[in-house]
Design an enzyme around this catalytic site. Structure first.
Site, PDB file in Angstrom:
ATOM      1  N   GLN A  39      60.095  62.382 -17.709  1.00 21.50           N
ATOM      2  CA  GLN A  39      58.613  62.632 -18.156  1.00 21.50           C
ATOM      3  C   GLN A  39      58.311  61.077 -19.430  1.00 21.50           C
ATOM      4  O   GLN A  39      58.019  61.686 -20.765  1.00 21.50           O
ATOM      5  CB  GLN A  39      59.001  63.613 -19.328  1.00 21.50           C
ATOM      6  CG  GLN A  39      57.875  63.939 -19.514  1.00 21.50           C
ATOM      7  CD  GLN A  39      56.928  65.377 -18.860  1.00 21.50           C
ATOM      8  OE1 GLN A  39      57.838  65.882 -18.292  1.00 21.50           O
ATOM      9  NE2 GLN A  39      55.820  65.517 -18.736  1.00 21.50           N
ATOM     10  N   PHE A  40      57.650  60.555 -18.637  1.00 18.57           N
ATOM     11  CA  PHE A  40      56.895  59.119 -19.401  1.00 18.57           C
ATOM     12  C   PHE A  40      55.711  60.118 -20.882  1.00 18.57           C
ATOM     13  O   PHE A  40      55.606  59.115 -21.365  1.00 18.57           O
ATOM     14  CB  PHE A  40      56.806  58.040 -18.459  1.00 18.57           C
ATOM     15  CG  PHE A  40      55.282  58.411 -18.056  1.00 18.57           C
ATOM     16  CD1 PHE A  40      54.341  57.726 -18.433  1.00 18.57           C
ATOM     17  CD2 PHE A  40      55.435  58.747 -16.363  1.00 18.57           C
ATOM     18  CE1 PHE A  40      52.679  58.382 -17.625  1.00 18.57           C
ATOM     19  CE2 PHE A  40      54.019  59.426 -16.106  1.00 18.57           C
ATOM     20  CZ  PHE A  40      52.809  58.839 -16.520  1.00 18.57           C
ATOM     21  N   THR A  41      55.061  60.574 -20.067  1.00 23.59           N
ATOM     22  CA  THR A  41      54.428  61.346 -20.430  1.00 23.59           C
ATOM     23  C   THR A  41      54.564  62.208 -22.006  1.00 23.59           C
ATOM     24  O   THR A  41      53.868  62.206 -23.237  1.00 23.59           O
ATOM     25  CB  THR A  41      53.106  62.276 -19.895  1.00 23.59           C
ATOM     26  OG1 THR A  41      54.350  63.772 -19.861  1.00 23.59           O
ATOM     27  CG2 THR A  41      52.710  61.565 -18.594  1.00 23.59           C
TER      28      THR A  41
END
Length: 150
Positions: A78-80
């Site tokens: 989950q890069f966000t």
């Protein structure tokens, strides 16, 4: 490394209409890595998650860990989680790690989590467009940052 840990009754990941992974009672971990993350971050986070007392005991008190209840684990990249929203309305993801750095970190975290949990860990697919479904139990949701251990 940042993680959102959700205690779940069940969770699953679907990619392009096909279910990739499913777990029963346990934790869904949304994991975001940055270039500065190290093996120490991985070890600390996996150990902390496996031993977090977030499951109810017989008296209904959160006094049992993932290990105590034999819970399952699903890890989704989950890069966000590294979104910066300080300026303007479009989040910036500059702190999110590069693909070359974060893929090995993500994979190493999954392996470490398997060691800590003593069982296979289910995953999403790094970089894929995923649909994540869960039934949050409680709800219990905990956010962790290995650079800011509160």
């Amino acid at each position: 490394m940042r993680a959102v840990i959700q205690r779940v009754q069940h969770a699953s990941v679907t990619i392009e209409g096909k279910e990739k992974s499913r777990i029963g009672q346990g934790v869904l971990i949304l994991l975001g890595c940055e270039n500065a993350d190290t093996s120490e971050d991985i070890s600390w986070l996996a150990h902390k998650i496996a031993n977090l007392r977030i499951f109810d005991d017989e008296a209904g008190v959160m006094n049992k860990s993932l290990l105590d209840v034999g819970g399952e684990v699903l890890v989704v990249s989950q890069f966000t989680l590294w979104a910066s929203y300080k300026k303007g309305n479009r989040p910036s993801y500059l702190r999110a790690g590069s693909h070359e750095v974060t893929v090995p970190l993500y994979e190493a975290f999954v392996r470490e989590m398997e060691k800590e949990a003593g069982k296979p860990v289910m995953t999403g697919e790094f970089g894929a467009e995923m649909k994540v479904e869960l039934l949050n139990d409680g709800p219990v949701t905990i956010c962790m940052d290995t650079k800011n251990k509160e």
